[in-house]
Design a protein around this motif. Structure first.
Motif, PDB file in Angstrom:
ATOM      1  N   ARG A 407       0.824  -1.208   0.000  1.00  0.00           N
ATOM      2  CA  ARG A 407       0.000   0.000   0.000  1.00  0.00           C
ATOM      3  C   ARG A 407       0.862   1.263   0.000  1.00  0.00           C
ATOM      4  NH1 ARG A 407      -4.312   0.984  -1.678  1.00  0.00           N
ATOM      5  NH2 ARG A 407      -5.131   2.253   0.038  1.00  0.00           N
ATOM      6  N   GLN A 408       1.963   1.225   0.720  1.00  0.00           N
ATOM      7  CA  GLN A 408       2.858   2.364   0.714  1.00  0.00           C
ATOM      8  C   GLN A 408       3.495   2.564  -0.659  1.00  0.00           C
ATOM      9  OE1 GLN A 408       3.411   4.785   2.564  1.00  0.00           O
ATOM     10  NE2 GLN A 408       5.320   5.629   1.775  1.00  0.00           N
ATOM     11  N   SER A 409       3.878   1.472  -1.310  1.00  0.00           N
ATOM     12  CA  SER A 409       4.439   1.572  -2.665  1.00  0.00           C
ATOM     13  C   SER A 409       3.411   2.142  -3.637  1.00  0.00           C
ATOM     14  CB  SER A 409       4.915   0.196  -3.131  1.00  0.00           C
ATOM     15  OG  SER A 409       5.893  -0.328  -2.255  1.00  0.00           O
ATOM     16  N   GLN A 410       2.173   1.688  -3.497  1.00  0.00           N
ATOM     17  CA  GLN A 410       1.117   2.214  -4.360  1.00  0.00           C
ATOM     18  C   GLN A 410       0.925   3.712  -4.136  1.00  0.00           C
ATOM     19  OE1 GLN A 410      -2.721   0.545  -3.553  1.00  0.00           O
ATOM     20  NE2 GLN A 410      -3.687   1.457  -5.351  1.00  0.00           N
ATOM     21  N   ARG A 411       0.975   4.134  -2.888  1.00  0.00           N
ATOM     22  CA  ARG A 411       0.807   5.554  -2.582  1.00  0.00           C
ATOM     23  C   ARG A 411       1.953   6.396  -3.143  1.00  0.00           C
ATOM     24  NH1 ARG A 411      -1.805   9.902  -2.721  1.00  0.00           N
ATOM     25  NH2 ARG A 411      -1.023  11.523  -1.322  1.00  0.00           N
ATOM     26  N   GLU A 412       3.167   5.864  -3.084  1.00  0.00           N
ATOM     27  CA  GLU A 412       4.306   6.599  -3.631  1.00  0.00           C
ATOM     28  C   GLU A 412       4.192   6.745  -5.148  1.00  0.00           C
ATOM     29  OE1 GLU A 412       6.630   8.193  -2.040  1.00  0.00           O
ATOM     30  OE2 GLU A 412       5.737   7.637  -0.117  1.00  0.00           O
ATOM     31  N   ASP A 429      -6.524   2.881   7.039  1.00  0.00           N
ATOM     32  CA  ASP A 429      -5.746   2.699   5.825  1.00  0.00           C
ATOM     33  C   ASP A 429      -4.547   3.644   5.797  1.00  0.00           C
ATOM     34  OD1 ASP A 429      -5.201   1.369   3.509  1.00  0.00           O
ATOM     35  OD2 ASP A 429      -6.386   2.697   2.247  1.00  0.00           O
ATOM     36  N   ARG A 430      -4.740   4.867   6.267  1.00  0.00           N
ATOM     37  CA  ARG A 430      -3.616   5.807   6.313  1.00  0.00           C
ATOM     38  C   ARG A 430      -2.553   5.356   7.303  1.00  0.00           C
ATOM     39  NH1 ARG A 430      -7.885   9.578   6.056  1.00  0.00           N
ATOM     40  NH2 ARG A 430      -7.742   9.955   8.316  1.00  0.00           N
ATOM     41  N   ARG A 431      -2.996   4.772   8.404  1.00  0.00           N
ATOM     42  CA  ARG A 431      -2.017   4.281   9.379  1.00  0.00           C
ATOM     43  C   ARG A 431      -1.219   3.111   8.816  1.00  0.00           C
ATOM     44  NH1 ARG A 431      -4.816   3.261  14.610  1.00  0.00           N
ATOM     45  NH2 ARG A 431      -4.720   5.543  14.612  1.00  0.00           N
ATOM     46  N   ILE A 432      -1.880   2.225   8.083  1.00  0.00           N
ATOM     47  CA  ILE A 432      -1.167   1.104   7.475  1.00  0.00           C
ATOM     48  C   ILE A 432      -0.126   1.601   6.485  1.00  0.00           C
ATOM     49  CG2 ILE A 432      -1.445  -0.865   5.918  1.00  0.00           C
ATOM     50  CD1 ILE A 432      -4.066  -1.474   7.272  1.00  0.00           C
ATOM     51  N   ARG A 433      -0.478   2.622   5.694  1.00  0.00           N
ATOM     52  CA  ARG A 433       0.465   3.163   4.729  1.00  0.00           C
ATOM     53  C   ARG A 433       1.572   3.985   5.392  1.00  0.00           C
ATOM     54  NH1 ARG A 433      -4.343   4.742   1.804  1.00  0.00           N
ATOM     55  NH2 ARG A 433      -3.915   6.870   2.514  1.00  0.00           N
ATOM     56  N   GLY A 434       1.315   4.491   6.581  1.00  0.00           N
ATOM     57  CA  GLY A 434       2.280   5.343   7.258  1.00  0.00           C
ATOM     58  C   GLY A 434       3.125   4.598   8.260  1.00  0.00           C
ATOM     59  N   GLU A 435       2.701   4.641   9.554  1.00  0.00           N
ATOM     60  CA  GLU A 435       3.477   3.977  10.604  1.00  0.00           C
ATOM     61  C   GLU A 435       3.565   2.471  10.375  1.00  0.00           C
ATOM     62  OE1 GLU A 435       0.756   5.740  11.193  1.00  0.00           O
ATOM     63  OE2 GLU A 435       1.251   7.501  12.436  1.00  0.00           O
ATOM     64  N   GLY A 436       2.474   1.868   9.849  1.00  0.00           N
ATOM     65  CA  GLY A 436       2.506   0.432   9.614  1.00  0.00           C
ATOM     66  C   GLY A 436       3.533   0.025   8.591  1.00  0.00           C
ATOM     67  N   TYR A 438       6.202   1.698   7.779  1.00  0.00           N
ATOM     68  CA  TYR A 438       7.532   1.972   8.342  1.00  0.00           C
ATOM     69  C   TYR A 438       7.990   0.821   9.232  1.00  0.00           C
ATOM     70  CZ  TYR A 438      11.082   4.201  11.286  1.00  0.00           C
ATOM     71  OH  TYR A 438      12.233   4.483  11.975  1.00  0.00           O
ATOM     72  N   LEU A 439       7.114   0.346  10.124  1.00  0.00           N
ATOM     73  CA  LEU A 439       7.463  -0.769  11.003  1.00  0.00           C
ATOM     74  C   LEU A 439       7.613  -2.070  10.221  1.00  0.00           C
ATOM     75  CD1 LEU A 439       5.099   0.067  13.986  1.00  0.00           C
ATOM     76  CD2 LEU A 439       7.576   0.369  13.889  1.00  0.00           C
ATOM     77  N   ALA A 440       6.790  -2.247   9.192  1.00  0.00           N
ATOM     78  CA  ALA A 440       6.906  -3.453   8.368  1.00  0.00           C
ATOM     79  C   ALA A 440       8.240  -3.487   7.631  1.00  0.00           C
ATOM     80  CB  ALA A 440       5.741  -3.522   7.377  1.00  0.00           C
TER      81      ALA A 440
END
Length: 542
Positions: A407-412, A429-436, A438-440
């Motif tokens: 999801r973060q890659s898709q957002r980028e 969903d924003r938390r998964i793309r953000g802090e989630g 990063y921790l992943a």
């Protein structure tokens, strides 16, 4: 129950393990194996007496609080120290194997890895039953400890969805009226609010245990009706629910039960894709609907994608060859039959290794031959590394972390096209793309470093690189049968006794590589972030 909640969690687990030893003792006595029955009976009594003595000694101690170091150290003790006690009857029944090899075997079982030092046909049925039971207990402990230990500490995957502000932001309850009904106590609504880890674990066990045992019983009965013998059906059932992949026989799942048995196992393996199928999974719900659950959708998509690749690899070429023959209709029908067989073999094996169970379908070899897949080890290793659902019995990186990175890659990519766009999808969903995400990413890097370090330590002895890599990945992903997907170079530096099988790649290793791989199993089961938390100064404060 209140007295049990005041005891250390390790003592409770030790007593439970001693009581479970009576099952293989009864099985050995019924089978006429008196010596093995006596070994399990005396070992079980020893553990029960030791549990009673420890309980008496701990009764005068202060009630333990929710200290992070203590509960994580307890989990480390269950996976590293408890196998010494679990291996006593195995070492007594196999005098030439030694306590070290028995400990290694039990570490593999309790971490639901399923790797073995012994040949399947060289062990007595009660020993196979004990291996399956230990793997089954390990899966139950993981389901219980995920809610009672890892969730309050926000490790083990719970950090992906946890609020960085220390409060629940998903639901805001309405204010209570003056004449409203009296609310239930907090510890009955949310077991994670109970002070002691033992109390939380007992509460979680009372929730998860009946479902876990009931589903195992249902699967056992179905496999019996499908044609599996009693011990094989029971071991398959326990190995499926715990994703340990432990079996008393070598070979495919449908060797006796056929397609019915494989289909049933396939359905029960889906429980390892998401925690929401089990009680206590509310904290890991990334969506309100089952059909929009990211772990289930990602897992199903990966399984279907692998099967589709195997299906399309040589399907059109096979159709073209079939239409060039004399009987075009017969050739096309045969091609479609082979395609169906290859598709089912791909679907079953993809889900099996994605959930880190590691079982093969009876049609997997046909799928390999039909699709022209010469080296499936890399494909299956990738599935095992991805892993199943967070807080389930599956190992690996876990689907939720992979989803967060995706999801973060898709957002980028969206920001590259539309630099001024605003992300949507809601708070979760924003938390998964953000802090989630990063921790992943941190966890994924730690997992990659763990693989590199394990390969390096295993390669200190003269072991071929391919063998060292496959053994390391198998241990860290808790997928022991993964090592059998390629031809490993056998090692004869050591032996686990007359029942050992050095051709599998495990038993012939020296003591140092075995110890490293056992540690890798524990690291893969407990996860790197939780182990690093043990070294945090905050968890050492009293």
């Amino acid at each position: 129950m209140q007295k049990l909640s005041r005891l250390p969690l390790f003592v409770l687990v030790l007593g439970f393990a001693g009581a479970m030893m009576m099952i293989p003792a009864a099985h050995a006595a019924a089978s006429g194996l008196g010596d093995i029955a006596a070994n399990f009976l005396f070992s079980g009594i020893l553990l029960i007496v030791l549990t009673a003595l420890l309980a008496i000694a701990a009764s005068g101690m202060a009630t333990p609080g929710p200290h992070g170091f203590s509960v994580l150290a307890t989990m480390l003790g269950v996976f590293g120290v408890l196998p010494l006690a679990l291996g006593i009857p195995l070492a007594m029944s196999l005098p030439d194997t030694g306590l070290f090899n028995a400990w290694w075997e039990m570490v593999s079982c309790v971490t639901t890895t399923g790797a073995t030092l012994y040949a399947a046909d060289m062990l007595a049925p009660p020993l196979h039953l004990w291996r399956s039971l230990v793997g089954w207990m390990g899966g139950l402990f993981i389901l219980v400890s995920a809610v009672s230990i890892l969730a309050p500490l926000k490790v083990g995957g719970f950090e992906i969805l946890s609020s960085p502000y220390g409060r629940n932001e998903r639901f805001q309850p309405l204010p209570e009226s003056a004449g409203g009904r009296r609310q239930a106590p907090a510890h009955l609504v949310d077991p994670t609010r109970i002070a002691t880890p033992s109390a939380r674990s007992i509460s979680a066990f009372m929730q998860v245990g009946p479902y876990y045992a009931g589903l195992t019983l249902v699967l056992w009965v179905v496999l019996l009706l499908a044609g599996d013998p009693g011990l094989i059906a029971l071991s398959r059932a326990m190995g499926t629910l715990s994703t340990s992949g432990i079996s008393p026989v070598a070979g495919a799942v449908g060797g006796h039960s056929g397609i019915i048995g494989e289909l049933t196992v396939f359905l029960f393996l889906m429980l390892a894709l998401s925690r929401r199928f089990w009680p206590g999974g509310n904290q890991l719900k990334a969506s309100d609907s089952l059909w929009t659950d990211p772990e289930i959708r990602l897992g199903a998509g990966v399984v279907v994608l692998v099967a589709a690749i195997l299906f399309a690899r040589h399907f059109f070429a096979t159709i073209e060859q079939a239409t060039q023959g004399a009987d075009i209709t017969t050739g096309i029908v045969i091609s479609f039959q082979n395609a169906a067989v290859a598709t089912w073999g791909g679907l079953f094996n993809a889900l099996s290794f994605l959930t880190t169970t590691g079982w093969n379908s009876v049609d997997w070899q046909g799928a390999r031959n039909w699709s022209g897949l010469e080296s499936p080890g890399l494909l299956l290793a990738g599935l095992a590394i991805m892993g199943g659902g967070v807080a389930t019995t599956a190992g690996g990186v876990k689907l939720l972390r992979v989803y967060a990175l995706g999801r973060q890659s898709q957002r980028e990519l969206e920001r590259i096209v539309h630099a001024s766009s605003i992300s949507g999808g809601g708070r979760m969903d924003r938390r998964i793309r953000g802090e989630g995400a990063y921790l992943a990413f941190i966890f994924f890097m730690l997992f990659a470093i763990s693989i590199a370090m394990t390969v390096l330590l295993v390669s200190i002895r003269q072991i071929e690189f391919e063998t060292a890599v496959m053994l390391s990945v198998s241990a860290l992903t808790n997928t022991g049968p993964l090592a059998n997907t390629i031809a490993l170079s056998p090692s004869f530096e050591s032996s686990a006794g007359i029942a050992s099988n050095p051709w599998e790649g495990w038993s012939g290793l020296a003591a140092l590589p075995k110890t490293v791989l056992a540690g890798a199993m524990i690291v893969g089961r407990l996860e790197t972030l939780a182990i690093l938390a043990l070294f945090s100064p905050e968890f050492w404060r009293r």
